[in-house]
Design a protein around this motif. Sequence first.
Motif, PDB file in Angstrom:
ATOM      1  N   GLN A 104       0.897  -1.351   0.193  1.00 58.20           N
ATOM      2  CA  GLN A 104      -0.123   0.003  -0.284  1.00 58.20           C
ATOM      3  C   GLN A 104       0.969   0.815   0.019  1.00 58.20           C
ATOM      4  O   GLN A 104       0.584   1.791  -0.413  1.00 58.20           O
ATOM      5  N   LEU A 105       1.583   0.937   1.084  1.00 56.88           N
ATOM      6  CA  LEU A 105       2.764   2.061   0.793  1.00 56.88           C
ATOM      7  C   LEU A 105       3.600   2.337  -0.675  1.00 56.88           C
ATOM      8  O   LEU A 105       3.742   3.619  -1.062  1.00 56.88           O
ATOM      9  N   ASP A 106       4.047   1.591  -1.444  1.00 49.33           N
ATOM     10  CA  ASP A 106       4.576   2.040  -2.394  1.00 49.33           C
ATOM     11  C   ASP A 106       3.375   2.550  -3.780  1.00 49.33           C
ATOM     12  O   ASP A 106       4.152   3.227  -4.490  1.00 49.33           O
ATOM     13  N   THR A 107       1.873   2.175  -3.597  1.00 48.84           N
ATOM     14  CA  THR A 107       1.133   2.706  -4.099  1.00 48.84           C
ATOM     15  C   THR A 107       0.416   4.807  -4.274  1.00 48.84           C
ATOM     16  O   THR A 107       0.818   4.984  -4.864  1.00 48.84           O
ATOM     17  N   TYR A 108       1.059   4.462  -2.167  1.00 46.91           N
ATOM     18  CA  TYR A 108       0.661   6.033  -2.358  1.00 46.91           C
ATOM     19  C   TYR A 108       1.958   6.351  -2.901  1.00 46.91           C
ATOM     20  O   TYR A 108       1.887   7.720  -2.941  1.00 46.91           O
ATOM     21  N   LEU A 109       3.017   6.156  -2.139  1.00 43.67           N
ATOM     22  CA  LEU A 109       4.807   7.105  -3.125  1.00 43.67           C
ATOM     23  C   LEU A 109       4.823   7.014  -4.017  1.00 43.67           C
ATOM     24  O   LEU A 109       5.857   7.429  -4.322  1.00 43.67           O
ATOM     25  N   GLU A 110       4.243   6.223  -4.934  1.00 40.51           N
ATOM     26  CA  GLU A 110       4.594   6.277  -6.374  1.00 40.51           C
ATOM     27  C   GLU A 110       4.642   7.860  -6.818  1.00 40.51           C
ATOM     28  O   GLU A 110       3.921   8.406  -6.951  1.00 40.51           O
ATOM     29  N   LYS A 111       6.164   7.859  -7.117  1.00 38.29           N
ATOM     30  CA  LYS A 111       6.481   9.192  -7.741  1.00 38.29           C
ATOM     31  C   LYS A 111       7.296   9.040  -9.561  1.00 38.29           C
ATOM     32  O   LYS A 111       8.545   7.894  -9.976  1.00 38.29           O
ATOM     33  N   ARG A 112       7.022   9.982 -10.372  1.00 35.19           N
ATOM     34  CA  ARG A 112       7.039   9.291 -12.289  1.00 35.19           C
ATOM     35  C   ARG A 112       8.904   9.958 -12.185  1.00 35.19           C
ATOM     36  O   ARG A 112       8.282  10.826 -11.345  1.00 35.19           O
ATOM     37  N   GLU A 113       9.625   9.136 -12.573  1.00 31.71           N
ATOM     38  CA  GLU A 113      10.339   8.935 -12.674  1.00 31.71           C
ATOM     39  C   GLU A 113      11.294   8.953 -11.166  1.00 31.71           C
ATOM     40  O   GLU A 113      12.974   9.069 -11.410  1.00 31.71           O
ATOM     41  N   CYS A 114      11.219   8.341 -10.303  1.00 33.55           N
ATOM     42  CA  CYS A 114      12.022   8.198  -9.399  1.00 33.55           C
ATOM     43  C   CYS A 114      12.021   6.525  -8.614  1.00 33.55           C
ATOM     44  O   CYS A 114      10.816   6.365  -9.161  1.00 33.55           O
ATOM     45  N   ALA A 115      13.061   6.251  -8.164  1.00 33.68           N
ATOM     46  CA  ALA A 115      12.950   4.690  -7.664  1.00 33.68           C
ATOM     47  C   ALA A 115      12.389   4.731  -6.743  1.00 33.68           C
ATOM     48  O   ALA A 115      12.297   5.955  -5.753  1.00 33.68           O
ATOM     49  N   ALA A 116      12.158   3.618  -5.319  1.00 35.72           N
ATOM     50  CA  ALA A 116      11.528   3.618  -4.391  1.00 35.72           C
ATOM     51  C   ALA A 116      11.971   4.204  -3.279  1.00 35.72           C
ATOM     52  O   ALA A 116      13.458   4.313  -3.120  1.00 35.72           O
ATOM     53  N   PRO A 117      11.246   4.972  -2.856  1.00 38.06           N
ATOM     54  CA  PRO A 117      12.782   5.073  -1.173  1.00 38.06           C
ATOM     55  C   PRO A 117      12.879   4.038  -0.381  1.00 38.06           C
ATOM     56  O   PRO A 117      12.088   2.970  -0.086  1.00 38.06           O
ATOM     57  N   ALA A 118      14.063   3.932   0.488  1.00 38.67           N
ATOM     58  CA  ALA A 118      13.566   3.358   1.935  1.00 38.67           C
ATOM     59  C   ALA A 118      12.478   3.523   3.064  1.00 38.67           C
ATOM     60  O   ALA A 118      12.039   4.703   2.764  1.00 38.67           O
ATOM     61  N   VAL A 119      12.206   2.908   3.071  1.00 41.17           N
ATOM     62  CA  VAL A 119      11.032   2.494   3.775  1.00 41.17           C
ATOM     63  C   VAL A 119      11.004   1.668   4.601  1.00 41.17           C
ATOM     64  O   VAL A 119      11.000   0.492   4.281  1.00 41.17           O
ATOM     65  N   PHE A 120      10.418   1.938   6.227  1.00 37.28           N
ATOM     66  CA  PHE A 120      10.053   1.294   6.904  1.00 37.28           C
ATOM     67  C   PHE A 120       8.922   1.133   8.385  1.00 37.28           C
ATOM     68  O   PHE A 120       8.715   2.204   7.795  1.00 37.28           O
ATOM     69  N   ARG A 121       8.840   0.517   8.124  1.00 34.44           N
ATOM     70  CA  ARG A 121       7.662  -0.106   8.756  1.00 34.44           C
ATOM     71  C   ARG A 121       7.738   0.307  10.560  1.00 34.44           C
ATOM     72  O   ARG A 121       8.520  -1.192  11.031  1.00 34.44           O
ATOM     73  N   LEU A 122       7.667   0.591  11.678  1.00 35.65           N
ATOM     74  CA  LEU A 122       7.533   0.132  12.958  1.00 35.65           C
ATOM     75  C   LEU A 122       6.840  -0.165  13.660  1.00 35.65           C
ATOM     76  O   LEU A 122       4.877   0.869  13.422  1.00 35.65           O
ATOM     77  N   SER A 143      19.213  -0.445   2.923  1.00 36.09           N
ATOM     78  CA  SER A 143      20.324  -0.939   2.828  1.00 36.09           C
ATOM     79  C   SER A 143      20.400  -0.925   4.752  1.00 36.09           C
ATOM     80  O   SER A 143      19.597  -0.979   5.536  1.00 36.09           O
ATOM     81  N   GLU A 144      21.770  -1.529   4.665  1.00 38.93           N
ATOM     82  CA  GLU A 144      22.553  -1.639   6.429  1.00 38.93           C
ATOM     83  C   GLU A 144      22.138  -0.895   6.801  1.00 38.93           C
ATOM     84  O   GLU A 144      22.108  -0.844   8.183  1.00 38.93           O
ATOM     85  N   ILE A 150      17.508   3.145  12.193  1.00 37.83           N
ATOM     86  CA  ILE A 150      16.534   2.471  12.955  1.00 37.83           C
ATOM     87  C   ILE A 150      16.944   2.291  14.298  1.00 37.83           C
ATOM     88  O   ILE A 150      16.345   2.774  14.691  1.00 37.83           O
ATOM     89  N   VAL A 151      17.602   1.602  13.837  1.00 35.58           N
ATOM     90  CA  VAL A 151      17.691   0.149  15.116  1.00 35.58           C
ATOM     91  C   VAL A 151      18.482   1.389  16.603  1.00 35.58           C
ATOM     92  O   VAL A 151      17.661   0.277  17.064  1.00 35.58           O
ATOM     93  N   ARG A 152      18.896   1.953  15.828  1.00 36.12           N
ATOM     94  CA  ARG A 152      19.695   2.831  17.045  1.00 36.12           C
ATOM     95  C   ARG A 152      19.362   3.601  17.147  1.00 36.12           C
ATOM     96  O   ARG A 152      18.878   3.562  18.880  1.00 36.12           O
ATOM     97  N   ALA A 159      13.466  -1.337  23.681  1.00 34.26           N
ATOM     98  CA  ALA A 159      13.774  -2.407  22.643  1.00 34.26           C
ATOM     99  C   ALA A 159      13.321  -2.507  20.987  1.00 34.26           C
ATOM    100  O   ALA A 159      12.655  -1.874  21.258  1.00 34.26           O
ATOM    101  N   THR A 160      14.257  -3.456  19.834  1.00 40.74           N
ATOM    102  CA  THR A 160      13.955  -3.500  19.102  1.00 40.74           C
ATOM    103  C   THR A 160      14.080  -4.742  18.664  1.00 40.74           C
ATOM    104  O   THR A 160      14.999  -5.122  18.688  1.00 40.74           O
ATOM    105  N   MET A 161      13.251  -5.663  17.043  1.00 39.29           N
ATOM    106  CA  MET A 161      12.917  -6.481  16.839  1.00 39.29           C
ATOM    107  C   MET A 161      13.265  -6.186  15.553  1.00 39.29           C
ATOM    108  O   MET A 161      11.792  -5.567  15.489  1.00 39.29           O
ATOM    109  N   VAL A 162      13.940  -6.020  14.396  1.00 40.56           N
ATOM    110  CA  VAL A 162      13.385  -6.998  12.917  1.00 40.56           C
ATOM    111  C   VAL A 162      12.882  -8.046  12.876  1.00 40.56           C
ATOM    112  O   VAL A 162      13.769  -8.731  12.784  1.00 40.56           O
ATOM    113  N   VAL A 163      12.290  -7.879  12.027  1.00 48.84           N
ATOM    114  CA  VAL A 163      10.949  -8.478  11.761  1.00 48.84           C
ATOM    115  C   VAL A 163      10.369  -8.871  10.049  1.00 48.84           C
ATOM    116  O   VAL A 163      10.621  -7.586   9.591  1.00 48.84           O
TER     117      VAL A 163
END
Length: 263
Positions: A104-122, A143-144, A150-152, A159-163
């Motif tokens: 759903q976020l990809d659909t909302y974020l779509e921009k012509r001639e733009c690559a998708a951004p780094a996206v996190f769900r928290l 990216s790593e 974001i984890v830091r 506390a965090t857990m990447v899932v």
Amino acid sequence: MKITITGAGNMGSAIARGLVNGSLIKPSDIACSDKSAQALDRVRRIHAAIRTFSDNRAAIRDADIVLLAVKPWLLEEVIYEIKQEMDYDRQILVSIAGGVTFAQLDTYLEKRECAAPAVFRLIPNTAVEVQCSMTFIAAQNASESQTDAIVRIFDELGATMVVDERLMAAGTALASCGIAYAFRYIRAAMEGGVELGFYPSRARDIVLQTLRGAVALMQANGSHPEEEIDKVTTPGGLTIRGLNEMEHAGFTSAVVRGLKAGK
């Protein structure tokens, strides 16, 4: 690193308060935006250096992280408003809207001639305000080093857990909704304490310290709760009678059913 929080309601302001009490992000590098002047006034009372905006587009322009803390049904509208101002190559987008998937976020974020951004769900919980949240993190196109950042930040807020994304709904039930279930147990135990003869404030203090002790034992020993229960349940004693009465009333099944209902 600069962060903008769009939406200064309960969760947005709780995250702002947690960040202010941390050491990784300066208060002057935090911005909050909201349509409500009252909400922005509450944010200013957290720390005078937090920058506040009624215009989401202006708020996100120099941010490194754009954190969307609006209700799920407002998310599409807010993204549509800000996405032309966003630099997808530089800015990280973080959504805490429960149930809104990456698709759903990809659909909302779509921009012509733009690559998708780094996206996190928290999925944090309200204890983020006092840096004791349990926060689940799922990443897409990140990216790593972006994930580590974001984890830091959120490790400092608890506390965090990447899932995997498929576990976000379960995390919501167990920790985000779960904190309300914990409060309901505290309330019930307090009411029982009053019936046993303690004043409400004393009953609250007793229950809170008992829960602190239970958590500390499990963390120190790395134990399963049943191991700690066995240390308390003398054969023929009071504790096993109380536990059995709770189970007769459906305690465990009620908790499990509640968790499943919150997923």
